[in-house]
Write a protein that holds these residues in place. Structure first.
Motif, mmCIF file in Angstrom:
data_model
loop_
_atom_site.group_PDB
_atom_site.id
_atom_site.type_symbol
_atom_site.label_atom_id
_atom_site.label_comp_id
_atom_site.label_asym_id
_atom_site.label_seq_id
_atom_site.Cartn_x
_atom_site.Cartn_y
_atom_site.Cartn_z
ATOM 1 N N ASN A 1 0.846 -1.190 0.000
ATOM 2 C CA ASN A 1 0.000 0.000 0.000
ATOM 3 C C ASN A 1 0.882 1.240 0.000
ATOM 4 O O ASN A 1 1.680 1.466 0.906
ATOM 5 C CB ASN A 1 -0.890 -0.014 1.250
ATOM 6 N N SER A 2 0.746 2.060 -1.010
ATOM 7 C CA SER A 2 1.636 3.205 -1.167
ATOM 8 C C SER A 2 1.464 4.254 -0.075
ATOM 9 O O SER A 2 2.338 5.089 0.131
ATOM 10 C CB SER A 2 1.409 3.860 -2.535
ATOM 11 N N GLN B 1 -0.624 -12.765 2.852
ATOM 12 C CA GLN B 1 -1.287 -13.914 3.459
ATOM 13 C C GLN B 1 -0.331 -15.097 3.615
ATOM 14 O O GLN B 1 -0.454 -15.892 4.553
ATOM 15 C CB GLN B 1 -2.519 -14.316 2.631
ATOM 16 N N LEU B 2 0.640 -15.213 2.708
ATOM 17 C CA LEU B 2 1.658 -16.258 2.850
ATOM 18 C C LEU B 2 2.491 -16.000 4.105
ATOM 19 O O LEU B 2 2.835 -16.942 4.844
ATOM 20 C CB LEU B 2 2.559 -16.298 1.621
ATOM 21 N N ALA B 3 2.825 -14.741 4.349
ATOM 22 C CA ALA B 3 3.588 -14.404 5.558
ATOM 23 C C ALA B 3 2.809 -14.809 6.805
ATOM 24 O O ALA B 3 3.370 -15.407 7.741
ATOM 25 C CB ALA B 3 3.905 -12.911 5.578
ATOM 26 N N HIS B 4 1.514 -14.497 6.841
ATOM 27 C CA HIS B 4 0.691 -14.936 7.973
ATOM 28 C C HIS B 4 0.674 -16.460 8.080
ATOM 29 O O HIS B 4 0.790 -17.022 9.175
ATOM 30 C CB HIS B 4 -0.739 -14.412 7.819
ATOM 31 N N VAL C 1 -4.025 -24.633 7.773
ATOM 32 C CA VAL C 1 -3.462 -23.305 8.012
ATOM 33 C C VAL C 1 -4.491 -22.257 7.589
ATOM 34 O O VAL C 1 -4.895 -22.205 6.420
ATOM 35 C CB VAL C 1 -2.148 -23.107 7.230
ATOM 36 N N LEU C 2 -4.892 -21.406 8.527
ATOM 37 C CA LEU C 2 -5.948 -20.424 8.286
ATOM 38 C C LEU C 2 -5.414 -19.019 8.521
ATOM 39 O O LEU C 2 -4.751 -18.754 9.531
ATOM 40 C CB LEU C 2 -7.120 -20.671 9.235
ATOM 41 N N THR C 3 -5.678 -18.123 7.581
ATOM 42 C CA THR C 3 -5.365 -16.704 7.789
ATOM 43 C C THR C 3 -6.640 -15.891 7.607
ATOM 44 O O THR C 3 -7.453 -16.180 6.719
ATOM 45 C CB THR C 3 -4.286 -16.192 6.814
ATOM 46 N N GLY D 1 -5.056 -7.793 2.866
ATOM 47 C CA GLY D 1 -3.629 -7.780 2.572
ATOM 48 C C GLY D 1 -3.377 -8.406 1.228
ATOM 49 O O GLY D 1 -3.772 -9.555 0.988
ATOM 50 N N ASP D 2 -2.791 -7.643 0.316
ATOM 51 C CA ASP D 2 -2.516 -8.112 -1.049
ATOM 52 C C ASP D 2 -3.774 -8.629 -1.746
ATOM 53 O O ASP D 2 -3.762 -9.658 -2.422
ATOM 54 C CB ASP D 2 -1.437 -9.197 -1.028
#
Length: 583
Positions: free
Chosen positions: A74-75, A150-153, A170-172, A177-178
């Motif tokens: 996000n800019s 979401q991959l980071a989470h 695995v749940l986010t 985000g993205d």
């Protein structure tokens, strides 16, 4: 300086900007948020001061890789970096306004334009983010990589859990985000496979953030206040509101679907909820989160065939919803990433960077499960002594060096005193876990009013938490599935004994508890304080609330601790082995 240690960094530039440090042997050795350095809660922007602190310990030549937990940054966050200018800031604010107007006019057109933006302009912003990061660290830009939010989470949830050698679901789930707000993935035989995603316009987290705003509280910060208020509402009145809102967001197999783009949920609330009382609104939206979360998790378990779940993302900061999920019969094992909002995402992106490095260099990765969260800075008795002398504090207060400080703290607590404690390494994350805490006797409800009026200035309905000796946990709360209670990320049903001995550390209406189980091997000093308190009172826990003034971050250093001490009604302050007392 730790020159011999090679590290991977995760750096988050956004809300509650944070830097996490992963050693080359797969263990997190540091994690700090910029807010603690600037004394500005949930600081957004590049974490300049934390980065400088980290570089003093781990020089640039020892950084093997850096992971940024956003693919399409996000800019707006970049407008708060030193490289930004007035044009950059105003352009991004204008883009946000135009996006809101377009969303209200035509949701489908908005989504198409957003995808084009994401694939073009946002990628340029992500590149700028990499350049800023590389310059700040003094490393080649090739070492810096963006990873999907979401991959980071997901990586933080799985690899840092105690189940990281097992297959797991695995749940986010977060605000957004993205471009996504929820993912369902399976981890089988070491391979992560995402089986479902929910786009950002169907966000349960965003709805909860907007109801926080609608109720006159600060969004992206005071959601816990809505959660704390919810139990006070009567069920029949909750149901009246729930009938209005229950169709706003529904679960469709493994995804969430909504009647409107949830970025507009505040507008809808203004139109639909004007006749309802504030506590009933809080109760209804808490019920909405719990019901949708239970249905979503239940469907995911049924589809995947996996009954071990690991979870991350800001929605999992809702400890009462976590309790509701944990009580599903289909859930056998469960782990919630501590402080699972965006401040934990750099841990996931550091792991992603580490795994990529191992693949490239044909190394076998080993990520160690997260244990204690004491990952921040510390101060020494020598530093404290020099600062006290320099500031002539002994002219204003009684100051004593105490060798057996744990015994003295326990004695003061047993006598009904309130003690602010700073010791050891600072906790990472949203919760104070004993090293930057205000402590009190949990059996004395009258102390709640004193803490609130003289220090915390909290809303009257907000509960405090309890720190409990590991060996006494079963005496105070029910935990039949053995879910981790180390980090204050879960609520549990309290026992009758807790309702007597820990009453000030329970929610005053529903009597649930959000505990920290204190392990001797993780924090021997804090364990000794509580053990000494138990010897004097028979009570195996203490009231624990974060050491800060209302609206400010938890204190980091002896300087910040003394500032809070002088601005508040706290009578006793402990800085390592120094006991400071207002006469």
């Amino acid at each position: 300086m730790s020159e011999e240690i090679k590290v991977f960094l995760g750096i988050y530039h956004g809300h509650n900007a944070t830097v996490s440090v992963l050693s080359e042997d797969g263990e997190f050795i540091a994690s700090l948020s910029e807010e603690r350095f600037r004394n500005e809660k949930n600081y957004s922007g590049f974490p300049t001061l934390v980065t400088d602190f980290i570089l003093n310990k781990y020089p640039a030549e020892n950084i093997l890789g850096v992971g940024l937990p956003f693919k399409y940054m996000n800019s707006v966050f970049l407008s708060q970096t030193p490289e930004s200018n007035l044009f950059f800031v105003m352009r991004n604010k204008l883009l946000a306004i135009l996006r809101g107007i377009l969303l209200r006019l035509n949701r489908r057109l908005h989504d198409k334009i957003y995808e084009a933006y994401k694939d073009h302009y946002a990628q340029k912003v992500a590149l700028k983010q990499k350049l800023i990061t590389a310059k700040a660290l003094g490393i080649e830009v090739s070492k810096v990589r963006n990873f999907h939010h979401q991959l980071a989470h997901a990586y933080s949830a799985y690899y840092l859990s105690p189940f990281n050698q097992e297959d797991a679901l695995v749940l986010t789930l977060d605000g957004e985000g993205d471009g996504l707000c929820a993912t369902v993935s399976t981890m089988k035989n070491g391979k992560l496979k995402t089986i479902s995603v929910t786009p950002q316009g169907c966000s349960l987290g965003w709805i909860y953030m907007d109801v926080t705003r609608y109720l006159g509280m600060k969004p992206n910060e005071h959601e816990f206040k809505v959660m704390g208020l919810a139990p006070f509402a009567k069920r029949e009145h909750i149901d009246e509101v729930y009938e209005v809102i229950k169709s706003w967001i529904v679960v469709d197999d493994l995804t969430f679907k909504t009647k409107f783009d949830t970025h507009l949920s505040y507008d809808v609330m203004c139109k639909e909820l004007a006749t309802f009382r504030f506590d009933n609104i809080a109760g209804a939206f808490q019920l909405l989160v719990e019901e949708r979360l239970k249905e979503w998790v239940g469907n995911a378990i049924k589809t995947s065939g996996l009954d071990t779940i690991v979870c991350a993302g800001g929605v999992f900061m809702n400890v009462k919803a976590n309790l509701a999920v944990s009580e599903l019969p289909s859930v056998k094992k469960m782990w919630i990433m501590p402080s699972s909002g965006d401040e934990s995402s750099p841990m996931g992106s550091a792991i992603a960077s580490y795994l990529r490095y191992c693949r490239t260099n044909e190394l076998q990765p080993v990520v160690r499960s997260l244990k204690d969260l004491y990952l921040g800075m510390s101060v020494t008795n020598e530093e404290i002594s020099a600062y006290l002398l320099e500031g002539d504090y002994d002219d204003r207060y009684e100051i004593e060096y105490v060798k057996d400080i744990e015994e003295v703290i326990a004695r003061l607590l047993s006598e009904g005193e309130i003690v602010a404690n700073l010791s050891g390494r600072m906790e990472w994350g949203a919760r104070a876990l004993g090293n930057r805490s205000i402590l009190a006797d949990p059996s004395k409800p009258e102390l709640i009013k004193i803490i609130n009026e003289y220090v915390k200035n909290r809303d009257f309905w907000m509960p405090f938490a309890g720190s409990i000796l590991e060996e006494r946990a079963n005496d105070y709360f029910a935990n039949p599935k053995g879910i981790s209670a180390d980090y204050m990320v879960m609520s549990f049903r309290s026992t009758p004994l807790a309702q007597k001995e820990l009453i000030s550390a329970l929610h005053s209406y529903d009597l649930t508890i959000r505990p920290q189980v204190v392990r001797k091997e993780w924090n021997p000093r804090y364990w000794n304080i509580i053990k000494n308190f138990e010897r004097k009172t028979g009570i195996g826990g203490v009231l624990n609330t974060s050491f800060n003034l209302h609206g400010y971050p938890i204190v980091a250093t002896h300087r910040a601790a003394l500032d809070v001490f002088e601005q508040s009604g706290i009578k006793y302050l402990v800085l390592e082995n120094y006991l400071i007392h207002k006469a």
